[in-house]
Design a protein around this motif. Structure first.
Motif, short mmCIF file in Angstrom:
data_model
loop_
_atom_site.label_atom_id
_atom_site.label_comp_id
_atom_site.label_asym_id
_atom_site.label_seq_id
_atom_site.Cartn_x
_atom_site.Cartn_y
_atom_site.Cartn_z
N GLY A 34 0.78 -1.22 0.00
CA GLY A 34 0.00 0.00 0.00
C GLY A 34 0.81 1.27 0.00
N GLU A 35 2.12 1.15 0.13
CA GLU A 35 3.02 2.30 0.03
C GLU A 35 3.43 2.51 -1.43
OE1 GLU A 35 3.98 4.19 2.69
OE2 GLU A 35 2.80 2.95 4.05
N TYR A 36 2.78 1.81 -2.36
CA TYR A 36 3.03 1.89 -3.80
C TYR A 36 4.44 1.42 -4.15
CZ TYR A 36 -1.19 4.67 -3.50
OH TYR A 36 -2.47 5.09 -3.22
N GLU A 37 4.92 0.40 -3.43
CA GLU A 37 6.22 -0.18 -3.71
C GLU A 37 6.03 -1.59 -4.25
OE1 GLU A 37 8.56 2.03 -0.06
OE2 GLU A 37 7.83 -0.01 0.21
N LEU A 38 6.76 -1.89 -5.29
CA LEU A 38 6.71 -3.22 -5.90
C LEU A 38 8.11 -3.81 -5.82
CD1 LEU A 38 4.91 -4.52 -8.91
CD2 LEU A 38 7.38 -4.60 -9.04
N SER A 62 12.94 -3.25 -7.33
CA SER A 62 12.23 -2.65 -6.22
C SER A 62 11.91 -1.24 -6.68
CB SER A 62 13.09 -2.66 -4.96
OG SER A 62 12.35 -2.23 -3.87
N GLU A 63 10.69 -1.04 -7.13
CA GLU A 63 10.30 0.24 -7.72
C GLU A 63 8.98 0.71 -7.13
OE1 GLU A 63 10.30 0.58 -11.95
OE2 GLU A 63 11.89 -0.89 -12.19
N SER A 64 8.64 1.92 -7.48
CA SER A 64 7.34 2.44 -7.05
C SER A 64 6.34 2.28 -8.19
CB SER A 64 7.46 3.90 -6.64
OG SER A 64 7.87 4.68 -7.74
N VAL A 65 5.07 2.22 -7.82
CA VAL A 65 3.99 2.10 -8.81
C VAL A 65 3.03 3.27 -8.64
CG1 VAL A 65 4.14 -0.41 -8.97
CG2 VAL A 65 2.64 0.60 -7.29
N THR A 66 2.21 3.49 -9.62
CA THR A 66 1.29 4.63 -9.58
C THR A 66 0.01 4.26 -8.83
OG1 THR A 66 0.20 3.98 -11.63
CG2 THR A 66 2.14 5.42 -11.83
N PRO A 67 -0.67 5.25 -8.28
CA PRO A 67 -1.96 4.99 -7.65
C PRO A 67 -2.99 4.41 -8.62
CG PRO A 67 -1.14 7.14 -6.97
CD PRO A 67 -0.23 6.63 -8.05
N GLN A 68 -2.92 4.81 -9.89
CA GLN A 68 -3.85 4.28 -10.90
C GLN A 68 -3.63 2.78 -11.11
OE1 GLN A 68 -1.86 6.97 -11.53
NE2 GLN A 68 -3.37 8.63 -11.44
N SER A 69 -2.36 2.35 -11.13
CA SER A 69 -2.10 0.93 -11.32
C SER A 69 -2.53 0.13 -10.08
CB SER A 69 -0.63 0.67 -11.68
OG SER A 69 0.22 1.11 -10.66
N LYS A 105 -1.03 -11.93 -12.30
CA LYS A 105 0.44 -12.02 -12.40
C LYS A 105 0.96 -11.12 -13.53
CE LYS A 105 3.96 -15.17 -14.10
NZ LYS A 105 4.20 -16.50 -14.66
N ASN A 106 0.36 -11.24 -14.72
CA ASN A 106 0.82 -10.44 -15.85
C ASN A 106 0.66 -8.95 -15.60
OD1 ASN A 106 1.59 -12.71 -17.29
ND2 ASN A 106 -0.35 -12.88 -18.37
N PHE A 107 -0.42 -8.57 -14.93
CA PHE A 107 -0.60 -7.16 -14.62
C PHE A 107 0.46 -6.70 -13.62
CE2 PHE A 107 -2.30 -3.63 -12.17
CZ PHE A 107 -2.52 -2.72 -13.20
N MET A 108 0.71 -7.51 -12.60
CA MET A 108 1.71 -7.14 -11.60
C MET A 108 3.11 -7.05 -12.20
SD MET A 108 0.35 -9.21 -8.23
CE MET A 108 1.54 -8.53 -7.06
N ILE A 109 3.44 -7.91 -13.17
CA ILE A 109 4.74 -7.83 -13.83
C ILE A 109 4.86 -6.51 -14.59
CG2 ILE A 109 6.10 -8.78 -15.75
CD1 ILE A 109 5.20 -11.56 -14.87
N GLY A 110 3.78 -6.09 -15.23
CA GLY A 110 3.82 -4.87 -16.03
C GLY A 110 3.59 -3.59 -15.25
N MET A 111 3.32 -3.67 -13.96
CA MET A 111 3.01 -2.47 -13.19
C MET A 111 4.14 -1.44 -13.18
SD MET A 111 0.88 -3.82 -9.87
CE MET A 111 0.43 -2.25 -9.17
N THR A 112 5.38 -1.90 -13.13
CA THR A 112 6.48 -0.94 -13.06
C THR A 112 6.75 -0.26 -14.39
OG1 THR A 112 8.06 -2.70 -13.51
CG2 THR A 112 7.65 -2.15 -11.20
N SER A 113 6.38 -0.91 -15.48
CA SER A 113 6.64 -0.31 -16.79
C SER A 113 5.53 0.64 -17.22
CB SER A 113 6.82 -1.40 -17.84
OG SER A 113 5.64 -2.17 -17.94
N GLN A 114 4.49 0.82 -16.37
CA GLN A 114 3.34 1.64 -16.76
C GLN A 114 3.53 3.11 -16.41
OE1 GLN A 114 -0.14 -0.07 -15.04
NE2 GLN A 114 0.01 -1.93 -16.25
#
Length: 190
Positions: A96-100, A113-120, A180-189
């Motif tokens: 929930g801290e937007y960290e993947l 270890s990256e951050s993700v957007t609130p939209q994702s 799974k596929n969405f979570m893999i692509g979350m950092t590239s969004q």
């Protein structure tokens, strides 16, 4: 005795076939009672009952409240793993801290270890609700040779739910695979 006479006697001894459909005795003693018996049996199982109100699973309620903004997202953690010590795999964790963070073995994905957007994160919540991740659909059975499980764990404060699917069934079920596929692509969004 002549041959014709023998054939006549044989024909006379054979019972004549009646038209069984219009035979009154058959209808009265066999067909109608059988029909009534089957009808009575079918009605035994049809008792009028009020629909049961089933309470929502706690995780379902929590995910809905997080998505609508009624609860904070910070305590949320979603973990996908098909990691196996022998076969390899991938483990992805979003909080929930937007960290993947992700790690892999035998799969060509660099540890991140990256951050993700609130939209994702909002879209991930929608996927979790869409696939009803609080329900276990795969049945418990001994694993086949070289078969592993993919797991999805959702944690919110003290609430926790874990479901799994056989890795070989993921494509057919398209539940954990889509997540799974969405979570893999979350950092590239972003």
């Amino acid at each position: 005795m002549s041959k014709k006479r023998i054939q006549k006697r044989i024909k006379a001894r054979r019972p004549r076939l009646k038209n069984w459909l219009f035979d009154r005795n058959l209808l009265m003693y066999l067909v109608i009672p059988s029909f009534l018996f089957v009808l009575a049996l079918s009605m035994l199982g049809r008792q009028e009952t009020q629909p049961k109100i089933v309470a929502k699973h706690p995780i379902e309620s929590l995910l809905g409240k997080i998505e609508s903004g009624d609860l904070p997202i910070e305590p949320l953690q979603v973990i996908y793993s098909d990691y196996h010590g022998f076969h390899g795999g991938i483990e992805i964790s979003v909080n929930g801290e937007y960290e993947l963070s992700r790690k892999s073995l035998g799969v060509k994905l660099a540890p991140q270890s990256e951050s993700v957007t609130p939209q994702s994160m909002k879209h991930l919540l929608q996927l979790l609700l869409k696939h009803q991740v609080w329900l276990q659909i795969s049945s418990e059975q001994p694993a086949k040779v070289d078969e592993t499980r993919a797991r999805l764990t959702i944690i919110y404060d003290e609430q926790r739910v874990e479901l799994w699917e056989w890795f070989n069934e993921m494509e057919r079920n398209n539940r954990l695979l889509e997540i799974k596929n969405f979570m893999i692509g979350m950092t590239s969004q972003h």
